[in-house]
Design an enzyme around this catalytic site. Structure first.
Site, mmCIF file in Angstrom:
data_model
loop_
_atom_site.group_PDB
_atom_site.id
_atom_site.type_symbol
_atom_site.label_atom_id
_atom_site.label_comp_id
_atom_site.label_asym_id
_atom_site.label_seq_id
_atom_site.Cartn_x
_atom_site.Cartn_y
_atom_site.Cartn_z
ATOM 1 N N GLU A 325 27.796 -18.217 87.507
ATOM 2 C CA GLU A 325 28.517 -18.070 86.245
ATOM 3 C C GLU A 325 29.729 -18.990 86.142
ATOM 4 O OE1 GLU A 325 27.400 -15.856 88.274
ATOM 5 O OE2 GLU A 325 26.854 -13.955 87.356
ATOM 6 N N LYS A 433 32.929 2.177 101.917
ATOM 7 C CA LYS A 433 33.948 3.154 101.529
ATOM 8 C C LYS A 433 33.913 4.298 102.529
ATOM 9 C CE LYS A 433 32.956 1.215 97.272
ATOM 10 N NZ LYS A 433 31.639 0.612 97.081
ATOM 11 N N TRP A 438 38.767 1.526 102.231
ATOM 12 C CA TRP A 438 37.772 0.463 102.175
ATOM 13 C C TRP A 438 37.735 -0.328 103.479
ATOM 14 C CZ3 TRP A 438 39.095 -1.948 96.718
ATOM 15 C CH2 TRP A 438 38.547 -1.112 95.736
HETATM 16 P P1 ADP Z 1 23.756 -14.726 93.769
HETATM 17 O O1 ADP Z 1 24.214 -14.692 95.202
HETATM 18 O O2 ADP Z 1 23.937 -13.441 93.049
HETATM 19 O O3 ADP Z 1 22.487 -15.430 93.558
HETATM 20 P P2 ADP Z 1 25.655 -16.762 93.295
HETATM 21 O O4 ADP Z 1 24.994 -17.756 94.121
HETATM 22 O O5 ADP Z 1 26.191 -17.146 91.995
HETATM 23 O O6 ADP Z 1 24.718 -15.636 92.958
HETATM 24 O O7 ADP Z 1 26.703 -16.051 94.209
HETATM 25 C C1 ADP Z 1 28.005 -15.764 93.844
HETATM 26 C C2 ADP Z 1 28.637 -14.833 94.835
HETATM 27 O O8 ADP Z 1 28.625 -15.382 96.144
HETATM 28 C C3 ADP Z 1 30.073 -14.545 94.551
HETATM 29 O O9 ADP Z 1 30.219 -13.551 93.565
HETATM 30 C C4 ADP Z 1 30.584 -14.106 95.913
HETATM 31 O O10 ADP Z 1 30.305 -12.743 96.156
HETATM 32 C C5 ADP Z 1 29.765 -14.929 96.861
HETATM 33 N N1 ADP Z 1 30.520 -16.087 97.352
HETATM 34 C C6 ADP Z 1 30.486 -17.345 96.902
HETATM 35 N N2 ADP Z 1 31.273 -18.146 97.629
HETATM 36 C C7 ADP Z 1 31.846 -17.374 98.588
HETATM 37 C C8 ADP Z 1 32.762 -17.618 99.661
HETATM 38 N N3 ADP Z 1 33.254 -18.809 99.920
HETATM 39 N N4 ADP Z 1 33.117 -16.558 100.414
HETATM 40 C C9 ADP Z 1 32.631 -15.320 100.173
HETATM 41 N N5 ADP Z 1 31.765 -15.040 99.202
HETATM 42 C C10 ADP Z 1 31.372 -16.053 98.404
#
Ligand code: ADP
Length: 537
Positions: A325, A433, A438
């Site tokens: 997004e 949780k 948390w």
């Molecule tokens: P999905 O994993 O739902 O296919 P995305 O590839 O768009 O979709 O993933 C986005 C998610 O990945 C973020 O909302 C977050 O939770 C996680 N994310 C992305 N980059 C990082 C990072 N550097 N460290 C931790 N989590 C991350």
């Protein structure tokens, strides 16, 4: 000021005028080939004219099922610069999801790599709007039941090398479409406009983000079907950056060889890719001294891995955060001048965070009582807005789940320190949780992965009568440690680092951790595995 539209055509114009001799190195099914930007742009014009001949109109969706290679790059520009929409499809999704997204997007044509043709053959009868299939291959012919079928190179041979792209496009015209791999339910689509991609590419060039430039030799390992390979193909074309496209079925060994041979300066991928590369370079010698940055995002980069890259191999590591997004770059952890006097340990602590907000975006972090303090402790959900943040899901009534009052609610729980460095604590749905408090699964995972015997670790919550939820760790050991490391060894390692109630109730050893189609831990499947295991014992 003038209101000139921000369009992808300008990126190609620049590559054509300023960088005709710069290279795109592309690995395909038959080996590594090299093209100049002059050739790539000419081929892109031919493709756009061929699509026009096939009847592709403004606004039509054109799907791709393809690896990272020069033909995919050409489609990245030919489709949007003709006013159509490039829909990059994650071919690792389940067939049901692939059918869903092709139908939901109403794709009219599909460009598909020869090795992925069988995948489409199995589902072709369920695809409602597809008018034809274009096979991208070096081979003369591919036997297929797909129909009607066209061959990419034949279309290019007959295409017009001087074809002019549409000039009167509005900058808000959709250019790209990508579906997120939703953890539950059907994938959700995100439309990228010309303007959004243009501004995101510009942000990739900022010195205090990725600092992409003409001098770079960039290799996007992150798939071109996953958030536009984080925007690197667009920025590379625009800035005249040499590109190395690693193609199908690559291994850590192949990546190391490509970096070494083509003197790659900047590369990008998810942590599992870099864990694999690290293992490879620990076992075999390579000269990777050309690298000035390993860009890593998609899930949390373990601190131990960042340390290995930076301290053992002297390879600068860039930890970034984003989502489908958000185009995706939203946060990036680069050091600034206030850190010069810090110790290496302190600097590593900062590197392991996801970093500061990229200039051009706006954020707020919403906790239980409004916006959180900048104290590195208080947790809240990260919300973002800005010119390369989506404003809705494409034709989807789940839009309201994430987009409210002009903000995108990311579903990520974070803290922010005094300097403004953000740390992703967990996804809202993965937070554990326990007894009203948390526990961050990410923190436990990072600590476990810092143990020399641990290759990968994932922590999930399981229901608990008294405490509501408790953490269970799942660990994959490195080869050779199976006999010498047990649960107690790792517990002892964790004990000094965490409060007692944070410690996992159990540590299970596994051969591998289930992963999503883009290499992230698949916590839903892992939770089921853990529950099954616990029911049996
Ligand atoms: P999905 O994993 O739902 O296919 P995305 O590839 O768009 O979709 O993933 C986005 C998610 O990945 C973020 O909302 C977050 O939770 C996680 N994310 C992305 N980059 C990082 C990072 N550097 N460290 C931790 N989590 C991350």
């Amino acid at each position: 000021m003038m209101q000139t539209p921000l369009l992808l055509t300008q990126m190609m114009d620049r590559a054509e005028k300023y960088f005709p001799k710069k290279k795109v190195i592309s690995r395909t099914e038959s080996g590594v080939q090299s093209f100049t930007y002059k050739e790539i742009v000419e081929r892109t014009r031919r493709l756009a004219s061929a699509l026009h001949q096939l009847g592709v109109q403004k606004g039509d969706k054109i799907g791709t099922l393809a690896w990272n290679h020069h033909r995919h790059l050409e489609a990245y520009f030919a489709v949007p610069c003709s006013g159509a929409v490039l829909h990059t499809i994650n071919f690792r999704l389940s067939p049901e999801h692939i059918i869903y997204i092709i139908n939901h997007a109403e794709d009219r044509f599909l460009l598909v790599d020869a090795d992925l043709v069988p995948l489409l053959e199995k589902i072709k009868d369920k695809l409602r709007n597809v008018k034809g299939y274009i096979i991208m291959t070096d081979q003369e012919k591919v036997e297929t039941s797909l129909s009607p079928v066209y061959f990419y190179e034949d279309l290019l041979t007959d295409g017009d090398p001087t074809y002019s792209f549409i000039e009167d496009l509005d900058e808000n015209t959709p250019a790209g479409l990508c579906y997120t791999s939703a953890t539950t339910g059907n994938p959700k689509g995100v439309i990228y406009s010309h303007r959004g991609i243009f501004l995101h590419s510009m942000a990739l060039g900022l010195a205090d983000t990725v600092g992409m430039s003409e001098k770079d030799i960039a290799m996007a390992v992150v798939p071109m079907f996953h958030v536009n390979a984080w925007g690197m193909p667009f920025a590379s074309m625009w800035f005249g950056t040499t590109q190395v496209l690693p193609g199908p079925y690559f291994t850590p060994k192949l990546l190391a060889e490509l970096i070494q041979e083509y003197k790659v300066t900047l590369t990008a991928g998810v942590p599992t890719i870099w864990l694999g590369l690290l293992k490879e370079i620990e076992e075999n010698p390579y000269d990777l001294s050309s690298l000035r940055g390993v860009l890593c995002g998609g899930s949390a980069a373990p601190r131990s891995m960042i340390e290995a890259f930076e301290q053992k191999y002297n390879i600068p590591f860039l930890h970034a955060y984003g989502m489908t997004e958000t185009s995706p770059m939203a946060l990036i952890s680069v050091s600034n001048s206030s850190q010069e006097s810090l110790s290496m340990e302190e600097r590593m602590d900062i590197k392991a965070k996801q970093g500061m907000l990229v200039p051009g975006l706006d954020m707020k972090i919403v906790g239980k009582d409004g916006e959180v303090k900048w104290d590195g402790k208080e947790m809240g959900e990260l919300a973002l807005r800005g010119p390369w943040i989506a404003s809705e899901y494409y034709n989807d009534d789940r839009t309201g789940d994430a987009f409210r009052d002009g903000w995108l609610y990311t579903g990520d729980v974070v803290t922010i320190d005094e300097q403004g460095y953000i740390k992703i604590v967990d996804r809202t749905k993965d937070l554990i949780k326990s007894g009203g408090e948390w526990i961050s699964s990410v923190d436990l995972e990072n600590s476990l992965m810092a143990h020399e015997a641990v290759f990968e670790a994932a922590v999930v919550a399981i229901p608990h009568e008294q405490w509501q939820e408790r953490p269970i760790a799942c660990v994959v050991l490195k080869d050779g440690y199976q006999d010498s490391v047990c649960k107690e060894t790792l517990m002892e390692f964790l004990r000094p680092q965490f409060a007692k109630w944070w410690l996992p109730d159990d540590i299970l050893f596994m051969k591998e951790i289930p992963k999503t189609s883009v290499g992230k831990f698949l916590k839903r499947a892992l939770r089921d595995q853990v529950k099954n295991h616990l029911n049996k014992v």
